[in-house]
Scaffold this active site. Structure first.
Site: not given
Length: 335
Positions: A134, A241
């Site tokens: 990511y 997150r």
């Protein structure tokens, strides 16, 4: 940022729309005459080719739609291209199109979404535990209830004292085999219901206990306060997150995810393998399946995930059955 989302979608409305009679005008009649039987044969050939597709490929998910919505859009485009259902297909016995996705991306995220079609739906389980990569942009100084920019701000703290060296200095703490607390807004379940659903109802939800996850590599790509960009490669069950939130706390501040892009899932990369929507055609997918087959281990389909992996990371399969009886609902199942 993988989150669980079972996409058991009903095809009955789309089948009804496709099967509804269309008033014939002089223009449409003339167009049909010009097309002739060859066009109908072409549609039949495309339908046969669609139902013969089998394997795993990747598409490019943009920001906005959920993974389930994107899968539905892909499915509708393929069925429309193949002219299914059509009168000649309705005369046949059940014809089944199996399609699904493995490794859900949140609606606010973009990037690689792995799709299984035909027998490839059985391979999706192995996509859940494989490595993912990511690019995440974090924002210092603000914490939200969802741990990303879509949530409500719950806390604000100063960040002026934080330097690039400070961030780089703590990243080692988040590398390797570490413990991580999953976000409250996730597909983890309590009493059979997703935590995110309970949170949206305003119910009090306790955080799940920390659990082991793996981070293969993490590096700071850019720092322009209050924003910082991370390149993260991790294993299954990892939440970007939570990582960004934990980094904010470690820096005596707070942080949330502003932007998130999955650049790699298993052997599939965003740049080389993810098909954009304008290439969601039967021929393009057939070519992609052939190309991607060489990327997969021979025993990929034999691997099975842990039960919690299927729940958390959005393994979703649809078994769309085109039945002989006109108007009968398609059969949908969730893996």
């Amino acid at each position: 940022m993988a989150s669980a989302e079972a996409a058991a979608l009903s095809l009955s409305s789309s089948l009804a729309a496709d099967s509804a009679p269309v008033p014939e005008t002089a223009g449409t009649a003339a167009a049909a005459a010009r097309m002739g039987p060859g066009a109908r044969l072409s549609k039949a050939a495309l339908a046969t080719k669609l139902l013969s597709l089998s394997g795993v490929f990747a598409v490019h998910k943009p920001k906005g739609p959920t993974s389930a919505e994107l899968l539905n859009r892909l499915k509708e485009k393929l069925l429309a291209e193949a002219g299914m259902p059509s009168p000649e297909w309705a005369k046949r016995k059940k014809q089944t199109l199996k399609i699904g996705h493995g490794g859900t991306l949140d609606s606010a995220a973009r990037g690689v979404l792995v799709i299984g079609i035909g027998r490839g739906t059985k391979m999706l389980t192995s996509m859940l535990s494989g490595s993912k990569r990511y690019i995440a942009i974090g924002e210092l100084g603000k914490a939200t209830d969802t741990l990303d920019s879509t949530g409500k701000v719950t806390e604000e703290k100063p960040y002026d004292q934080i330097t690039q060296e400070d961030i780089e200095g703590i990243l080692q703490k988040f590398t390797g085999n570490i413990m991580q607390v999953p976000p409250l807004y996730s597909a983890l379940k309590k009493d059979g219901q997703r935590l995110s659903t309970l949170m949206k109802r305003g119910e009090i939800v306790e955080a799940k206990p920390a659990r082991p996850v793996t981070v293969y590599s993490i590096s700071l790509q850019k720092f322009q306060p209050p924003f910082f960009t991370l390149d993260v490669e991790c294993g299954g069950g990892f939440y970007i997150r939570s990582l960004v939130n934990d980094i904010g706390k470690e820096l005596s501040s707070c942080a949330n995810v502003l932007e998130l892009t999955r650049t790699k899932q298993g052997p599939f990369t965003l740049e080389e393998h993810a098909l954009p929507e304008d290439r969601w055609t039967i021929d393009d997918i057939a070519q992609s399946l052939e190309h991607c087959s060489s990327l997969l281990p021979a025993d990929l389909a034999l691997k099975k995930p842990k039960p919690e992996e299927s729940q958390e990371h959005g393994l979703s399969c649809e078994y769309i059955t085109l039945n002989e009886t006109k108007g009968e609902d398609g059969e949908n199942k969730t893996c």
